[in-house]
Motif scaffolding. Sequence first.
Motif, PDB file in Angstrom:
ATOM      1  N   ALA A   1       0.849  -1.195   0.000  1.00 51.06           N
ATOM      2  CA  ALA A   1       0.000   0.000   0.000  1.00 51.06           C
ATOM      3  C   ALA A   1       0.882   1.241   0.000  1.00 51.06           C
ATOM      4  N   LEU A   2       0.473   2.236  -0.753  1.00 49.66           N
ATOM      5  CA  LEU A   2       1.132   3.539  -0.730  1.00 49.66           C
ATOM      6  C   LEU A   2       0.199   4.491  -0.001  1.00 49.66           C
ATOM      7  N   LEU A   3       0.619   4.965   1.151  1.00 48.85           N
ATOM      8  CA  LEU A   3      -0.230   5.878   1.919  1.00 48.85           C
ATOM      9  C   LEU A   3      -0.340   7.199   1.171  1.00 48.85           C
ATOM     10  N   PHE A   4      -1.560   7.539   0.787  1.00 48.68           N
ATOM     11  CA  PHE A   4      -1.777   8.727  -0.039  1.00 48.68           C
ATOM     12  C   PHE A   4      -2.868   9.577   0.596  1.00 48.68           C
ATOM     13  N   SER A   5      -2.441  10.690   1.189  1.00 44.22           N
ATOM     14  CA  SER A   5      -3.380  11.580   1.871  1.00 44.22           C
ATOM     15  C   SER A   5      -3.813  12.756   1.006  1.00 44.22           C
ATOM     16  N   GLY A   6      -3.100  12.986  -0.098  1.00 48.43           N
ATOM     17  CA  GLY A   6      -3.317  14.183  -0.885  1.00 48.43           C
ATOM     18  C   GLY A   6      -2.360  15.302  -0.519  1.00 48.43           C
ATOM     19  N   GLY A   7      -1.484  15.050   0.460  1.00 49.78           N
ATOM     20  CA  GLY A   7      -0.488  16.029   0.857  1.00 49.78           C
ATOM     21  C   GLY A   7       0.702  16.039  -0.086  1.00 49.78           C
ATOM     22  N   LYS A   8       1.595  17.012   0.106  1.00 46.29           N
ATOM     23  CA  LYS A   8       2.693  17.212  -0.838  1.00 46.29           C
ATOM     24  C   LYS A   8       3.674  16.045  -0.850  1.00 46.29           C
ATOM     25  N   ASP A   9       3.988  15.478   0.332  1.00 49.03           N
ATOM     26  CA  ASP A   9       4.948  14.384   0.374  1.00 49.03           C
ATOM     27  C   ASP A   9       4.400  13.134  -0.318  1.00 49.03           C
ATOM     28  N   SER A  10       3.130  12.835  -0.081  1.00 51.61           N
ATOM     29  CA  SER A  10       2.552  11.657  -0.743  1.00 51.61           C
ATOM     30  C   SER A  10       2.401  11.902  -2.239  1.00 51.61           C
ATOM     31  N   ALA A  11       2.188  13.154  -2.648  1.00 48.26           N
ATOM     32  CA  ALA A  11       2.121  13.468  -4.075  1.00 48.26           C
ATOM     33  C   ALA A  11       3.477  13.256  -4.734  1.00 48.26           C
ATOM     34  N   VAL A  12       4.547  13.604  -4.029  1.00 52.35           N
ATOM     35  CA  VAL A  12       5.897  13.378  -4.548  1.00 52.35           C
ATOM     36  C   VAL A  12       6.183  11.888  -4.646  1.00 52.35           C
ATOM     37  N   VAL A  13       5.826  11.113  -3.612  1.00 54.07           N
ATOM     38  CA  VAL A  13       6.064   9.669  -3.644  1.00 54.07           C
ATOM     39  C   VAL A  13       5.284   9.022  -4.790  1.00 54.07           C
ATOM     40  N   LEU A  14       4.067   9.481  -5.035  1.00 51.07           N
ATOM     41  CA  LEU A  14       3.289   8.936  -6.148  1.00 51.07           C
ATOM     42  C   LEU A  14       3.977   9.237  -7.477  1.00 51.07           C
ATOM     43  N   ARG A  15       4.495  10.459  -7.656  1.00 56.14           N
ATOM     44  CA  ARG A  15       5.218  10.773  -8.892  1.00 56.14           C
ATOM     45  C   ARG A  15       6.441   9.887  -9.045  1.00 56.14           C
ATOM     46  N   LEU A  16       7.164   9.651  -7.960  1.00 56.33           N
ATOM     47  CA  LEU A  16       8.332   8.779  -8.016  1.00 56.33           C
ATOM     48  C   LEU A  16       7.937   7.351  -8.395  1.00 56.33           C
ATOM     49  N   ALA A  17       6.811   6.885  -7.863  1.00 56.35           N
ATOM     50  CA  ALA A  17       6.334   5.541  -8.198  1.00 56.35           C
ATOM     51  C   ALA A  17       5.944   5.458  -9.669  1.00 56.35           C
ATOM     52  N   GLU A  18       5.327   6.510 -10.189  1.00 55.17           N
ATOM     53  CA  GLU A  18       4.974   6.530 -11.612  1.00 55.17           C
ATOM     54  C   GLU A  18       6.227   6.437 -12.471  1.00 55.17           C
ATOM     55  N   LYS A  19       7.279   7.144 -12.068  1.00 54.03           N
ATOM     56  CA  LYS A  19       8.530   7.083 -12.824  1.00 54.03           C
ATOM     57  C   LYS A  19       9.196   5.714 -12.674  1.00 54.03           C
TER      58      LYS A  19
END
Length: 324
Positions: free
Chosen positions: A54-72
Motif C-alpha cells: 500500500a502507498l499511503l496517499f493523503s493528498g499532501g505534498k509528500d505523498s504526491a511526490v512519492v506517487l510521482r516517483l512511483a509513476e517514474k
Amino acid sequence: MKLDISETRAVADMAGQAGGPSAPRRADRSHLDALEAESIFILREIAAECDNVALLFSGGKDSAVVLRLAEKAFHPARVPFTLLHVDTEHNYPEVIAFRDRIAEARGLNLVVRSVGESIRTGRVRLRHDDESRNAHQSVTLLDAIREFGFDACIGGARRDEEKARAKERVFSFRDEFGQWDPKNQRPELWSLYNGRVFKGENIRVFPISNWTELDVWQYIRRESIELPSIYFAHEREVVRRGGALVPVTALTPARDGDVVESRVVRFRTVGDITCTAPVESTAATLDDIVRETEQTQVSERGATRLDDQTNEAAMELRKRQGYF
C-alpha cells in the motif's frame, strides 16, 4: 544513512531511462536527480520483495511526490500499489477532493478507511468529543493492514521532520502487533534492504527519507506536480493561540476572548484540521514557496503541527503503538 551520490549513479541512469524524454542528461544532473534515483531504487526493491503493498496517499505534498516517483519507477506500466488513506473525517475538504481526483485520473485503486468508523464501531474511544483524532489513526491503519493483508506500506516521512522520525530505517520493520522497536531493526549497509516478513508482520517503507522540505518543494517545482490549493497563499480567518495561527472552522471555532483575524496564510503541511496550523505567507507560486523555504528557520512540523509540539518520547510511544 547518508546519501552517496557516486553509489546512485548507475541507478540514476536507469531512472533517467524510465523517466522518458524529459529525463536530464548526465551532465545536467543535480542533487534532485540523485535523490530521485535513490527513491526509485527503493520503490522497485519493495515491489520486488513484497506481494501486497500500500502507498499511503493523503493528498499532501509528500505523498504526491512519492506517487510521482512511483509513476517514474514503473513507467510505462501502471503503479503496482494500492493507494491507502487513513481518514480522520476531520481533514480539509480541498485535500480530500484533490485525493479523490488524482486517484481517479491515474486509474489507481484508492482504499479509504476512517477513524470515524473506528469510533462508531468501538475500536477507538475518545476521552472527550473535541479530542484530536490524529493520534488514533494507528488503530485504523493496523485494522486496514490486517483487512487487506498488506505486507508493506509506503509513506512520505522525512528525517528532517522531527527526532523520532530521524531514527527510522528506510525499511522499518513492524512486528505482528504493528509495533516499532528501534532495537529490532535491520541493518541497511550499502543500501541493501531486507523486506522479508512473516504473516502478520509489516514493513513501513520511507523512500524519501533522505529528502528535506526544501528538496520536496524543489522537486514539485521541477516536475510541475499538482497540489491542493491550500498549500498556496490565500485569505483565511484565524485566531492566535500559543504562538500558532489556528484556522476558524466548525471543528476549531473561536473561543471566548479569541480575536478573529483575516490573514493571508498557507499550509506547509496538511492533516487533521484540529492539529494543523497555517503560517502567514504571501507565497502564491512554487517559486515563492521555494524562496520562502530556503529562508525559514523553523521546521515544518514544529511550526504547523500542533500535535507534534510535544516531546520526543511521546512521539516514540505513538510509533510503538503502530503510528505511521
